[in-house]
Scaffold this active site. Structure first.
Site, mmCIF file in Angstrom:
data_model
loop_
_atom_site.group_PDB
_atom_site.id
_atom_site.type_symbol
_atom_site.label_atom_id
_atom_site.label_comp_id
_atom_site.label_asym_id
_atom_site.label_seq_id
_atom_site.Cartn_x
_atom_site.Cartn_y
_atom_site.Cartn_z
ATOM 1 C CD GLU A 45 45.649 37.155 37.908
ATOM 2 O OE1 GLU A 45 44.706 37.188 37.103
ATOM 3 O OE2 GLU A 45 46.737 36.617 37.635
ATOM 4 C CE1 TYR A 126 42.223 33.479 35.399
ATOM 5 C CE2 TYR A 126 41.951 35.701 36.297
ATOM 6 C CZ TYR A 126 42.731 34.749 35.658
ATOM 7 O OH TYR A 126 44.019 35.040 35.309
ATOM 8 C CG ASP A 144 43.982 33.546 31.048
ATOM 9 O OD1 ASP A 144 44.198 32.454 30.469
ATOM 10 O OD2 ASP A 144 44.853 34.439 31.135
#
Length: 346
Positions: A45, A126, A144
């Site tokens: 990520e 996020y 996203d």
């Protein structure tokens, strides 16, 4: 309220069409009890921020071969990690990668809550949601760019970005299921990446096409709407590349904070509206006649170069002479190195 499609329809599609990614536990393996490694989820990520899957694959594979655990990464030398990161850009991520790995190692492992994850260096809303959902199967909403595009079309959100983000997140949260939230988070991202693409979305094979408001209105290709972009400014600078006869180059470590923080670079004044002459030492500097151009997130850079050969006895007033590998340098500095190397033949 949002007129929502069914998460179950998307999960059924994902079970058949999930992308094969080196950091992903497939839906069949997950169903068989394979548990995602939070280190793998976190590393992927962080790498994927502002970067494409295609660009990240090789970096991820190399990092995992070098540092297969968070403890191994925590023990790595800073320069080695920064060198392996070179080319991925956004170098603050690499600095925070090390800080986070060392913090997690001290804690004895990754926290198992979103709030705990968000306390770690370099992990924002996020990334904490992504790790919590994918690694721990918690019902957190992961949003996203792919998910924003899907939400904009499914719910026909015509407000331009970035103003539409709160509405997109609200709609995304309304769909996040209690069952299989980790697979669902990845399914929505896969949908945006492979079917609900920025141009020419493949609506005919979309598992949510019957519930897509934008498709019914015939405006799916126009969404998400965006405000007109402000043109990027251009900055100018001069980089000085000095090489000793023994092959060592004069380099400086950039400040930890700021652009390319902590990376090796060439001496020179700060980049600005004009290029400023600021030679780091007395030498027969020449202009190779090639300007290096590079685009960062917020500006374009035009970098003039000065190159020089200096005696082995030359000592640096600041920085140091080092034997370097091009891979140790961020992209813009590597571009300058390639020019200087050609201009200073052995």
């Amino acid at each position: 309220m949002c007129d929502a499609p069914k998460p179950a329809d998307l999960l059924a599609w994902y079970d058949r069409h999930a992308r094969d990614l080196p950091w992903r536990v497939s839906p069949s393996d997950r169903a068989a009890g394979v548990v995602p490694d939070p280190y793998v989820v976190w590393l992927s990520e962080i790498m994927l921020q502002q970067t494409t899957v295609a660009a990240v694959r090789d970096y991820f594979t190399r990092f995992m071969a070098l540092w297969p655990t968070v403890e191994a990464l925590a023990a790595a030398e800073d320069d080695r990690v920064m060198g392996e990161w070179a080319g991925l850009g956004y170098y603050a991520r690499a600095r925070n990668l090390l800080k986070c790995a060392r913090t997690v190692t001290q804690l004895g492992g990754f926290p198992r809550t979103r709030a705990g994850l968000e306390d770690l260096p370099g992990i924002g809303p996020y990334t904490s949601a992504a790790i919590a959902a994918i690694a721990y199967d918690l019902p957190e909403t992961v949003v996203d760019g792919n998910v924003e595009r899907v939400m904009a079309r499914v719910f026909q959100i015509e407000t331009p970005l970035p103003d539409a983000k709160p509405r997109m997140k609200e709609c995304a949260a309304s769909l996040t299921p209690e069952m299989r939230p980790g697979d669902y988070a990845q399914a929505v991202m896969d949908l945006g990446a492979t079917i609900c693409t920025p141009k020419s979305p493949a609506c005919g094979i979309c598992p949510w096409n019957a519930n897509c408001k934008a498709r019914r209105a015939g405006v799916q290709a126009t969404l998400p709407a965006r405000k007109p972009k402000t043109p990027k400014p251009t900055r100018y600078g001069i980089a000085y590349l000095a090489r000793r006869a023994d092959g060592a180059w004069l380099v400086e470590r950039r400040p930890e904070r700021g652009l390319l923080g902590g990376m090796l670079g060439w001496p020179g004044a700060e980049w600005g509206d004009t290029a400023v002459e600021d030679a780091p030492l007395q030498a027969n500097w020449t202009d190779p006649g090639v300007e290096v151009r590079h685009t960062f997130t917020h500006f374009h850079l035009r970098l003039s170069l000065r190159v020089a050969k200096v005696p082995d006895t030359t000592r640096a007033q600041s920085g140091s002479f080092q034997t370097i590998r091009p891979s140790d340098l961020p992209t813009v500095m590597r571009k300058a190195f390639d020019v200087a190397k050609a201009a200073l033949p052995d």
